[in-house]
Enzyme design. Sequence first.
Site, PDB file in Angstrom:
ATOM      1  N   ARG A 159       0.871  -1.177   0.000  1.00 26.32           N
ATOM      2  CA  ARG A 159       0.000   0.000   0.000  1.00 26.32           C
ATOM      3  C   ARG A 159       0.905   1.224   0.000  1.00 26.32           C
ATOM      4  O   ARG A 159       2.044   1.180   0.480  1.00 26.32           O
ATOM      5  CB  ARG A 159      -0.891   0.014   1.240  1.00 26.32           C
ATOM      6  CG  ARG A 159      -1.849  -1.160   1.340  1.00 26.32           C
ATOM      7  CD  ARG A 159      -2.678  -1.054   2.619  1.00 26.32           C
ATOM      8  NE  ARG A 159      -3.664  -2.128   2.718  1.00 26.32           N
ATOM      9  CZ  ARG A 159      -3.448  -3.306   3.296  1.00 26.32           C
ATOM     10  NH1 ARG A 159      -2.272  -3.550   3.867  1.00 26.32           N
ATOM     11  NH2 ARG A 159      -4.401  -4.224   3.341  1.00 26.32           N
ATOM     12  N   LYS A 182      -2.632  -2.825   7.700  1.00 20.19           N
ATOM     13  CA  LYS A 182      -3.855  -2.339   8.345  1.00 20.19           C
ATOM     14  C   LYS A 182      -4.165  -3.147   9.593  1.00 20.19           C
ATOM     15  O   LYS A 182      -4.035  -4.368   9.597  1.00 20.19           O
ATOM     16  CB  LYS A 182      -5.032  -2.435   7.376  1.00 20.19           C
ATOM     17  CG  LYS A 182      -5.057  -1.344   6.314  1.00 20.19           C
ATOM     18  CD  LYS A 182      -6.332  -1.437   5.496  1.00 20.19           C
ATOM     19  CE  LYS A 182      -6.441  -0.309   4.488  1.00 20.19           C
ATOM     20  NZ  LYS A 182      -7.701  -0.401   3.704  1.00 20.19           N
ATOM     21  N   HIS A 250      -2.591   3.215  -6.162  1.00 18.10           N
ATOM     22  CA  HIS A 250      -3.195   1.980  -5.646  1.00 18.10           C
ATOM     23  C   HIS A 250      -3.419   0.973  -6.775  1.00 18.10           C
ATOM     24  O   HIS A 250      -3.420  -0.244  -6.545  1.00 18.10           O
ATOM     25  CB  HIS A 250      -4.518   2.306  -4.945  1.00 18.10           C
ATOM     26  CG  HIS A 250      -4.958   1.229  -3.997  1.00 18.10           C
ATOM     27  ND1 HIS A 250      -4.182   0.836  -2.924  1.00 18.10           N
ATOM     28  CD2 HIS A 250      -6.081   0.468  -3.958  1.00 18.10           C
ATOM     29  CE1 HIS A 250      -4.812  -0.128  -2.263  1.00 18.10           C
ATOM     30  NE2 HIS A 250      -5.968  -0.372  -2.873  1.00 18.10           N
ATOM     31  N   ARG A 253      -0.657  -1.534  -7.046  1.00 19.07           N
ATOM     32  CA  ARG A 253      -0.796  -2.662  -6.104  1.00 19.07           C
ATOM     33  C   ARG A 253      -1.789  -3.684  -6.656  1.00 19.07           C
ATOM     34  O   ARG A 253      -1.558  -4.890  -6.594  1.00 19.07           O
ATOM     35  CB  ARG A 253      -1.232  -2.122  -4.748  1.00 19.07           C
ATOM     36  CG  ARG A 253      -1.659  -3.184  -3.729  1.00 19.07           C
ATOM     37  CD  ARG A 253      -1.949  -2.494  -2.393  1.00 19.07           C
ATOM     38  NE  ARG A 253      -2.913  -3.203  -1.578  1.00 19.07           N
ATOM     39  CZ  ARG A 253      -2.615  -4.165  -0.703  1.00 19.07           C
ATOM     40  NH1 ARG A 253      -1.358  -4.562  -0.583  1.00 19.07           N
ATOM     41  NH2 ARG A 253      -3.559  -4.738   0.026  1.00 19.07           N
ATOM     42  N   HIS A 276      -4.522  -9.048   3.098  1.00 20.59           N
ATOM     43  CA  HIS A 276      -5.973  -8.967   3.232  1.00 20.59           C
ATOM     44  C   HIS A 276      -6.415  -9.834   4.400  1.00 20.59           C
ATOM     45  O   HIS A 276      -6.001 -10.990   4.527  1.00 20.59           O
ATOM     46  CB  HIS A 276      -6.672  -9.455   1.965  1.00 20.59           C
ATOM     47  CG  HIS A 276      -6.597  -8.479   0.842  1.00 20.59           C
ATOM     48  ND1 HIS A 276      -6.800  -8.829  -0.483  1.00 20.59           N
ATOM     49  CD2 HIS A 276      -6.347  -7.149   0.830  1.00 20.59           C
ATOM     50  CE1 HIS A 276      -6.674  -7.762  -1.248  1.00 20.59           C
ATOM     51  NE2 HIS A 276      -6.402  -6.731  -0.479  1.00 20.59           N
ATOM     52  N   TYR A 285     -10.115  -9.964  -7.268  1.00 22.65           N
ATOM     53  CA  TYR A 285      -9.199 -10.051  -8.404  1.00 22.65           C
ATOM     54  C   TYR A 285      -9.629 -11.132  -9.382  1.00 22.65           C
ATOM     55  O   TYR A 285      -9.352 -11.040 -10.571  1.00 22.65           O
ATOM     56  CB  TYR A 285      -7.771 -10.300  -7.908  1.00 22.65           C
ATOM     57  CG  TYR A 285      -7.260  -9.150  -7.093  1.00 22.65           C
ATOM     58  CD1 TYR A 285      -6.893  -7.953  -7.698  1.00 22.65           C
ATOM     59  CD2 TYR A 285      -7.194  -9.230  -5.707  1.00 22.65           C
ATOM     60  CE1 TYR A 285      -6.456  -6.877  -6.959  1.00 22.65           C
ATOM     61  CE2 TYR A 285      -6.762  -8.160  -4.956  1.00 22.65           C
ATOM     62  CZ  TYR A 285      -6.392  -6.991  -5.580  1.00 22.65           C
ATOM     63  OH  TYR A 285      -5.972  -5.926  -4.832  1.00 22.65           O
TER      64      TYR A 285
END
Length: 304
Positions: A159, A182, A250, A253, A276, A285
Site C-alpha cells: 500500500r 492495516k 493503488h 498494487r 488482506h 481479483y
Amino acid sequence: MISPASIEARDSWLEAQKALKGASENTLSAYFTDVSEFLAFMTEYKGEQQGLGPLARLTVRDMRAWMAQMRSGDLSARSLARKLSAVKSFFRWLAEREGFDPTAVLSTRAPKFQKKLPRPLAPDAAQAVIETVEIQSKDAWVGARDTAVITLLYGCGLRISEALGLNRNEAPLPEVMRIIGKGGKERIVPVLPAAREAVDEYLRQCPYPLEQDGPLFIGVRGKRLSARQIQSVMQNVRLQLGLPPTATPHAMRHSFATHLLEASGDLRSIQELLGHASLSTTQAYTAVDTARLMDVYNRTHPKA
C-alpha cells in the site's frame, strides 16, 4: 449538543476498537465522525439530548429518519453504508454493555451499491509507468525516489502508506521484508531485485543525510514524503502515457495482485502477500480476471 453520557460511551467504544480489534487511526477517525454525526442528528431530531436511555429506545422510524437525512445530501450509497456499519458496530457494543435490545438499529438495511472492482494495468503499461516516472522531475534524485516508491507498489504489492512508512534503517532492503499493515497485521513480502536496486539508486542520489530512525522517502524539504506527492506524479504519468484516470498509485498494487493471479492462480498466497484479512477481499481479483477473459471471448469468439 451530544449528551455527556453518549460522548463517554462513544469514546469508550473507540478505545475498545483500538485495543481489541487493532483498528487503524484512519478507521478510528472515520468511526468518530460517523457516530458523532449520528448522535448529533438524533439530538436535533428528538429535540433533546440523547442519553443512554433514549438511545436504547431508538425505533426503526428513527433510523429511517436518519437514513433519509443522509440520502438528502450528496452522500453516496457506499458512504452511507459505511456510516451505518459504524453506527451498528457502536450499538452492538453499547447494547452488550448496557443490556438492551439493539434490533431496531441492527435491522436497518444498508443501501445497495455496486462494488468497484480493481482496475489493474496491463503488464506493459505498468512497466511503462515505472520507466516514465523517472523523467517526470527535473531533479534526478526526485525521479529516482518516485521510481523506487512506484516499484515497491507494483513489485511488492505494498500500500502507498506502507511504502512511505518505511524508515531509513530498513534499507538496503532485504530479500524478504516484514510489513505491518492495516490493523497492525503483519505479513512477509518478497522483495524483487528491481525494487531493491531502485531503492539503492535513490539512496545513492539523495542529497539529504537521512537519519537511521527517520523516513526512508523524503520530500524536497527533507520531511517524510506524502501520498499526495506520489498521486500527483502518477497523474502526470498517466496523462503522458494516455492511461485512464483509474491508473493511480493503488492501481499499481492491484496490478501486482492481478498479474500474479494470472500467472499462478494461487489466491491464498496472494491474500497473504497483500495482507488482506479476508479471502473475499482478494477474490475481487478473480472477478477482474474473469471480466477481462469474457471481454476477449465476446470480441474474438466466432460464435459471439
